[in-house]
Design a protein around this motif. Structure first.
Motif, PDB file in Angstrom:
ATOM      1  N   TYR A  43      46.888  -1.823   4.750  1.00  0.00           N
ATOM      2  CA  TYR A  43      45.907  -0.874   5.283  1.00  0.00           C
ATOM      3  C   TYR A  43      44.589  -0.964   4.521  1.00  0.00           C
ATOM      4  CZ  TYR A  43      49.742   1.611   7.659  1.00  0.00           C
ATOM      5  OH  TYR A  43      50.800   1.964   8.462  1.00  0.00           O
ATOM      6  N   THR A  97      49.336   5.312  12.902  1.00  0.00           N
ATOM      7  CA  THR A  97      48.047   5.185  12.229  1.00  0.00           C
ATOM      8  C   THR A  97      47.174   6.404  12.524  1.00  0.00           C
ATOM      9  OG1 THR A  97      48.184   2.790  12.314  1.00  0.00           O
ATOM     10  CG2 THR A  97      46.005   3.730  11.983  1.00  0.00           C
ATOM     11  N   CYS A 101      45.891   8.829   9.576  1.00  0.00           N
ATOM     12  CA  CYS A 101      44.457   8.998   9.377  1.00  0.00           C
ATOM     13  C   CYS A 101      44.091  10.483   9.270  1.00  0.00           C
ATOM     14  CB  CYS A 101      43.718   8.327  10.528  1.00  0.00           C
ATOM     15  SG  CYS A 101      41.922   8.290  10.351  1.00  0.00           S
ATOM     16  N   LYS A 124      38.354   6.447   8.130  1.00  0.00           N
ATOM     17  CA  LYS A 124      38.670   5.346   9.048  1.00  0.00           C
ATOM     18  C   LYS A 124      39.790   4.555   8.397  1.00  0.00           C
ATOM     19  CE  LYS A 124      35.337   3.028  11.045  1.00  0.00           C
ATOM     20  NZ  LYS A 124      34.237   2.058  11.305  1.00  0.00           N
ATOM     21  N   LEU A 125      40.853   4.306   9.157  1.00  0.00           N
ATOM     22  CA  LEU A 125      42.025   3.625   8.630  1.00  0.00           C
ATOM     23  C   LEU A 125      42.360   2.430   9.500  1.00  0.00           C
ATOM     24  CD1 LEU A 125      44.330   3.654   6.532  1.00  0.00           C
ATOM     25  CD2 LEU A 125      45.639   5.041   8.171  1.00  0.00           C
ATOM     26  N   TYR A 126      42.237   1.228   8.915  1.00  0.00           N
ATOM     27  CA  TYR A 126      42.604  -0.012   9.598  1.00  0.00           C
ATOM     28  C   TYR A 126      44.071  -0.308   9.306  1.00  0.00           C
ATOM     29  CZ  TYR A 126      37.907  -1.543  10.914  1.00  0.00           C
ATOM     30  OH  TYR A 126      36.676  -1.657  11.507  1.00  0.00           O
ATOM     31  N   GLU A 127      44.859  -0.422  10.371  1.00  0.00           N
ATOM     32  CA  GLU A 127      46.252  -0.844  10.247  1.00  0.00           C
ATOM     33  C   GLU A 127      46.333  -2.370  10.261  1.00  0.00           C
ATOM     34  OE1 GLU A 127      50.084   0.860  12.340  1.00  0.00           O
ATOM     35  OE2 GLU A 127      49.048  -0.553  13.671  1.00  0.00           O
ATOM     36  N   TYR A 132      42.284   0.222  14.394  1.00  0.00           N
ATOM     37  CA  TYR A 132      42.013   1.277  13.426  1.00  0.00           C
ATOM     38  C   TYR A 132      41.875   2.619  14.133  1.00  0.00           C
ATOM     39  CZ  TYR A 132      36.986   1.205  14.636  1.00  0.00           C
ATOM     40  OH  TYR A 132      35.787   1.278  15.285  1.00  0.00           O
ATOM     41  N   GLU A 134      39.915   6.525  13.515  1.00  0.00           N
ATOM     42  CA  GLU A 134      38.865   7.203  12.753  1.00  0.00           C
ATOM     43  C   GLU A 134      38.906   8.679  13.105  1.00  0.00           C
ATOM     44  OE1 GLU A 134      34.239   6.483  11.468  1.00  0.00           O
ATOM     45  OE2 GLU A 134      34.961   5.555  13.305  1.00  0.00           O
TER      46      GLU A 134
END
Length: 138
Positions: A43, A97, A101, A124-127, A132, A134
């Motif tokens: 992540y 995700t 988030c 903001k979370l990128y898997e 992602y 936000e």
């Protein structure tokens, strides 16, 4: 108003499933993410704060302090953990995700905003590099 973003990284495992559903139904709805042996992601987390600059320091917030808050309240709790089993603030929640988030935002809001004039703007979370979520606290 200025916006500042800090990037952090953590690795975690999870499984998308509902216990009340059969294995077949979980596989139909969640695909590979329902793997009974779990799966993991690398992540990338982006935390954006906003506010007015202090002209005495030139900062909105000391970014070393922001890093400490993000690690204490989020990264140290998530890194190399099982989201479904090991993370207190994810207990009883689907480990998507999107929900992760939102829960990260909730963990960070109070400690960040304890700094005068600083507001948590977004998480903001990128898997994956392509996916992602936000969240703006709305």
């Amino acid at each position: 108003m200025i916006y500042i973003t800090r990037k952090e990284h953590f690795n975690a495992a999870h499984r998308m499933y509902r216990e009340e559903w059969s294995e077949e139904k979980n596989a139909e709805v969640f695909g590979k993410c329902a793997n009974p042996n779990w799966h993991g992601h690398n992540y990338n987390l982006f935390v954006t704060i906003k506010g007015e600059i202090s002209y005495a320091t030139g900062y909105l917030m000391d970014l070393k302090e922001l890093k400490v808050i993000i690690h204490e309240y989020v990264v140290d709790k998530l890194d190399h953990k099982n989201l479904n089993k090991d993370v207190d603030f994810m207990q009883g929640k689907m480990a998507s995700t999107e929900l992760l988030c939102i829960e990260i935002f909730n963990q960070l809001k109070a400690p960040i905003e304890a700094n005068a004039g600083v507001q948590l703007h977004s998480v903001k979370l990128y898997e994956t590099e392509n996916n992602y979520a936000e969240y703006f606290g709305e």
